[in-house]
Design a protein around this motif. Structure first.
Motif, PDB file in Angstrom:
ATOM      1  N   ILE A  84       0.861  -1.188   0.000  1.00 52.97           N
ATOM      2  CA  ILE A  84       0.000   0.000   0.000  1.00 52.97           C
ATOM      3  C   ILE A  84       0.896   1.237   0.000  1.00 52.97           C
ATOM      4  O   ILE A  84       1.651   1.471   0.948  1.00 52.97           O
ATOM      5  N   THR A  85       0.816   2.013  -1.067  1.00 56.57           N
ATOM      6  CA  THR A  85       1.732   3.138  -1.258  1.00 56.57           C
ATOM      7  C   THR A  85       0.970   4.436  -1.499  1.00 56.57           C
ATOM      8  O   THR A  85      -0.247   4.431  -1.660  1.00 56.57           O
ATOM      9  N   HIS A  86       1.709   5.537  -1.557  1.00 57.02           N
ATOM     10  CA  HIS A  86       1.089   6.876  -1.595  1.00 57.02           C
ATOM     11  C   HIS A  86       1.257   7.552  -2.959  1.00 57.02           C
ATOM     12  O   HIS A  86       1.279   8.775  -3.043  1.00 57.02           O
ATOM     13  N   ASP A  87       1.346   6.802  -4.024  1.00 60.48           N
ATOM     14  CA  ASP A  87       1.657   7.317  -5.362  1.00 60.48           C
ATOM     15  C   ASP A  87       0.872   8.559  -5.756  1.00 60.48           C
ATOM     16  O   ASP A  87      -0.261   8.751  -5.332  1.00 60.48           O
ATOM     17  N   TRP A  97       7.086   4.896  -9.446  1.00 59.89           N
ATOM     18  CA  TRP A  97       6.282   3.820  -8.868  1.00 59.89           C
ATOM     19  C   TRP A  97       6.037   2.681  -9.849  1.00 59.89           C
ATOM     20  O   TRP A  97       5.735   1.559  -9.442  1.00 59.89           O
ATOM     21  N   ARG A 107       6.742  -1.073  -8.691  1.00 55.38           N
ATOM     22  CA  ARG A 107       5.754  -2.135  -8.907  1.00 55.38           C
ATOM     23  C   ARG A 107       6.387  -3.313  -9.661  1.00 55.38           C
ATOM     24  O   ARG A 107       6.068  -4.476  -9.387  1.00 55.38           O
ATOM     25  N   HIS A 132      -1.249  -4.594  -5.086  1.00 55.00           N
ATOM     26  CA  HIS A 132      -0.717  -3.245  -4.866  1.00 55.00           C
ATOM     27  C   HIS A 132      -1.876  -2.253  -4.855  1.00 55.00           C
ATOM     28  O   HIS A 132      -2.587  -2.095  -5.849  1.00 55.00           O
ATOM     29  N   ARG A 181      -3.077   1.842  -4.100  1.00 54.27           N
ATOM     30  CA  ARG A 181      -2.583   3.220  -3.953  1.00 54.27           C
ATOM     31  C   ARG A 181      -3.740   4.175  -4.207  1.00 54.27           C
ATOM     32  O   ARG A 181      -4.663   3.863  -4.962  1.00 54.27           O
ATOM     33  N   PRO A 182      -3.708   5.350  -3.577  1.00 56.36           N
ATOM     34  CA  PRO A 182      -4.840   6.279  -3.705  1.00 56.36           C
ATOM     35  C   PRO A 182      -5.019   6.865  -5.098  1.00 56.36           C
ATOM     36  O   PRO A 182      -6.110   7.272  -5.453  1.00 56.36           O
ATOM     37  N   GLN A 220      -4.999   6.664   1.883  1.00 58.42           N
ATOM     38  CA  GLN A 220      -4.127   5.506   2.075  1.00 58.42           C
ATOM     39  C   GLN A 220      -4.463   4.780   3.374  1.00 58.42           C
ATOM     40  O   GLN A 220      -4.476   3.549   3.425  1.00 58.42           O
ATOM     41  N   SER A 226       3.992  -1.260   3.522  1.00 54.45           N
ATOM     42  CA  SER A 226       3.359   0.061   3.444  1.00 54.45           C
ATOM     43  C   SER A 226       4.374   1.191   3.528  1.00 54.45           C
ATOM     44  O   SER A 226       5.346   1.114   4.289  1.00 54.45           O
ATOM     45  N   THR A 227       4.109   2.237   2.766  1.00 60.91           N
ATOM     46  CA  THR A 227       4.823   3.492   2.959  1.00 60.91           C
ATOM     47  C   THR A 227       4.185   4.247   4.130  1.00 60.91           C
ATOM     48  O   THR A 227       3.029   4.016   4.478  1.00 60.91           O
TER      49      THR A 227
END
Length: 298
Positions: free
Chosen positions: A11-14, A21, A25, A41, A43-44, A52, A69-70
């Motif tokens: 789970i990332t904040h792209d 990213w 990935r 994967h 991401r928002p 997120q 997670s970031t």
């Protein structure tokens, strides 16, 4: 009986349009294939630690074998990540970490990613050593606070401050390329003493490259950036960019899946964080970096 196939969530904040990213990935998916696990994967789609946090909560209810997670903003994701860990789901932090001391931070297993304060300091010292600038500025392509970017700017500011040099920070909307370029051009037109520019990733780097077309030809500056993508490679070759800082995000994706598999399936864990950067890419090693870009791993 064949053992259950492991399932991990990343789970990332792209933000949209940041090629960083895509490479991350690729690392996730290559490791998923290598270790025969499922990786989803999430991401928002825009920078929103609050969204997120909701994705983390949703992943927790899916009861995966591990979450990667970031942590772009501690106060947004602290509670959901602690809830995940309390449920017995292991967590590895990647790319952006909780900066608090061990006893206060979110109790994830360990962190995999760049050492961002050191990276900012390295970038500042590189510019100072190569160019002897009069004043610097940092272009941040996030409009809101982000731990990685704040640490990079802090390191840059420390390097310049140690030499008695001024450094400023300009925030631009990373998802709007034209607005970014205009903001950079306006700043550099008004602040003629700034002759060293640091950008924190591909959106900011492209904004500074595009800004050259919007200012008088005689207005010149040295440009250093973060991350490795084709625009940075092209900029180094053309002289528009003197160097870039690589945090090797393919490794962040690959190693996070590998290490989660080692922990869940084999019972191993790292005793400390794993740093994938910083590493400098400039004219001396740009060929190797470009080969990595072609292969999708840089």
């Amino acid at each position: 009986m064949r053992p259950k196939r492991l399932k991990f969530y990343a789970i990332t904040h792209d933000i949209l349009g940041d090629v960083f990213w895509d490479v991350f990935r690729r690392g996730l998916m290559d490791a998923a294939e290598r270790y025969d696990v499922d990786v989803e994967h999430l991401r928002p789609g825009k920078f929103s630690p609050e969204i997120q946090a909701g994705l983390i909560e949703g992943a927790m209810h899916a009861q995966p074998d591990g979450i990667i997670s970031t942590i772009p903003r501690v106060e947004a994701v602290d509670a959901p990540l602690r809830a995940v860990i309390q449920r017995g789901i292991p967590v590895i932090a990647i790319n952006a970490r909780d900066p608090r001391p061990q006893g206060e931070r979110i109790p994830y297993l360990f962190y995999i990613g760049g050492d961002d304060t050191n990276a900012g300091r390295l970038a500042g010292n590189y510019l100072i050593g190569k160019l002897s600038p009069k004043s610097g500025m940092c272009v941040d392509h996030y409009l809101h606070d982000h731990i990685c970017h704040s640490d990079r700017y802090q390191g840059f500011e420390q390097a310049f401050g140690a030499k008695g040099l001024r450094s400023d920070r300009l925030r631009v909307p990373g998802g709007d390329a034209e607005a970014c370029a205009r903001a950079v051009a306006e700043y550099l037109t008004e602040n003629t003493g700034v002759d060293a520019v640091l950008t924190l990733g591909p959106p900011g780097a492209q904004a500074v490259i595009d800004a050259r077309k919007l200012v008088p030809h005689e207005r010149q500056w040295a440009h250093m950036t973060f991350d490795v993508a084709q625009p940075q490679i092209d900029g180094i070759r053309s002289g528009d960019i003197v160097a870039t800082i690589d945090s090797q995000q393919y490794l962040q994706g690959y190693l996070s899946v590998q290490q989660m598999w080692l922990h869940v399936a084999q019972g191993f864990t790292m005793a400390d964080d794993i740093y994938t950067g910083p590493a400098i890419v400039d004219a001396s090693n740009v060929d190797a970096a470009e080969d990595g870009v072609r292969r999708g791993i840089r």
